[in-house]
Design an enzyme around this catalytic site. Sequence first.
Site, PDB file in Angstrom:
ATOM      1  N   LYS A 150       0.846  -1.196   0.000  1.00 48.18           N
ATOM      2  CA  LYS A 150       0.000   0.000   0.000  1.00 48.18           C
ATOM      3  C   LYS A 150       0.880   1.244   0.000  1.00 48.18           C
ATOM      4  O   LYS A 150       1.856   1.326   0.754  1.00 48.18           O
ATOM      5  CB  LYS A 150      -0.903   0.013   1.231  1.00 48.18           C
ATOM      6  CG  LYS A 150      -1.964  -1.069   1.208  1.00 48.18           C
ATOM      7  CD  LYS A 150      -3.167  -0.672   0.375  1.00 48.18           C
ATOM      8  CE  LYS A 150      -4.260  -1.735   0.502  1.00 48.18           C
ATOM      9  NZ  LYS A 150      -5.423  -1.387  -0.337  1.00 48.18           N
ATOM     10  N   LYS A 203     -13.487  -9.050  -9.105  1.00 51.98           N
ATOM     11  CA  LYS A 203     -14.051  -9.809  -7.990  1.00 51.98           C
ATOM     12  C   LYS A 203     -15.253 -10.586  -8.519  1.00 51.98           C
ATOM     13  O   LYS A 203     -16.028 -10.069  -9.335  1.00 51.98           O
ATOM     14  CB  LYS A 203     -14.491  -8.865  -6.875  1.00 51.98           C
ATOM     15  CG  LYS A 203     -13.355  -7.979  -6.342  1.00 51.98           C
ATOM     16  CD  LYS A 203     -13.844  -7.022  -5.274  1.00 51.98           C
ATOM     17  CE  LYS A 203     -12.683  -6.207  -4.705  1.00 51.98           C
ATOM     18  NZ  LYS A 203     -12.303  -5.061  -5.560  1.00 51.98           N
TER      19      LYS A 203
HETATM   20 MG   LIG Z   1      -6.994  -2.036  -4.824  1.00 50.46          MG
END
Ligand SMILES: [Mg+2]
Length: 338
Positions: free
Chosen positions: A120, A226
């Site tokens: 991140k 997803k």
């Molecule tokens: Mg992402």
Amino acid sequence: MAAPLPLPPLDELLERARVVALPLATRFRGVVEREAVLFEGSAAHADGTPVWSEFSPFVEYRPAEAAAWLAAAIEYGFDPELERRLDGSVEVNATVPAVAADEVAGVLARYDGCRVVKVKVAERGQSLADDLARLEAVRDALPDARLRIDANAGWSSPEAVTALRAIAAAGIELEYAEQPVAGVEGLAEVRRAVPGVRIAADEAVRKADDPLAVARAGAADHVIVKAQPLGGVRRAAEVVAASGLTATVSSALDTSVGIVMGAQLAARLPEPRYAAGLATVSLFAADVVREPRRPVAGRIALAPAVPDEALLREHAAPAARRDWWLERIRDCWELLAR
Ligand SMILES: [Mg+2]
């Protein structure tokens, strides 16, 4: 969206629904509990065990958006024709949140054998120097790992261009940079400015036609997909193929049942496969299966995830929340039945 065929009768769907509220290990999207519906489907695995599927759109989603998630649960649990592999596994990535560089090795130690790491970056209140230090700490801990970054749209376009050039100048090669900026046009702009870095779209890909729009706009080389929001594993695989882009399958903070649905989607995608973002059950403090589907040697098994009756009871949602979810199933079913 089109209904998955055949659509099971609403009464049967409601009878088979188990609504749970699972405690999370840490707050996520502002909640400390994740609600989900698990269906014991009418389909069976090749070994005769019933197929379980998951319906867990986030509570703020309207029925029009949540209907795709129900289509996914119906396909997975009720479609006798759907291929569901009983054995094998898919590679998954470790995730390093926006922690200080000296915490990186400890985070990585929690992932068994992962050789792909998502880092991140662009966290509010941090600097590019923090991101570079974190990336270097990952490279030092796992010199052979493949690295990808996820900015969650946290940079402006000039910031993204500066950061991606600085990362390259530090000798850090990225598999891809995920959502460096917001929006399809922003991604396209960054992609043109830094042609040496593959750009991945995540937040810009939520609905089944989004990957196609991203591809048409030249906004990304890669998409994050997803199974639930794209309407099921079959449709998601078709959408990826139609986009002409490579893809990473990720979870939507699913229970172990949804993680296996995601792993089945990852196993359907063509080579080269990208390590899936499915090593996420450790975000839960409890799950519906006795052995949560964690990575082993960097891989998630495709074997069925069968909820444990005692855990379904222990974590059953309160009556008012159960009624809310059954109403939501009704609303979504009606949209799919149109
Ligand atoms: Mg992402």
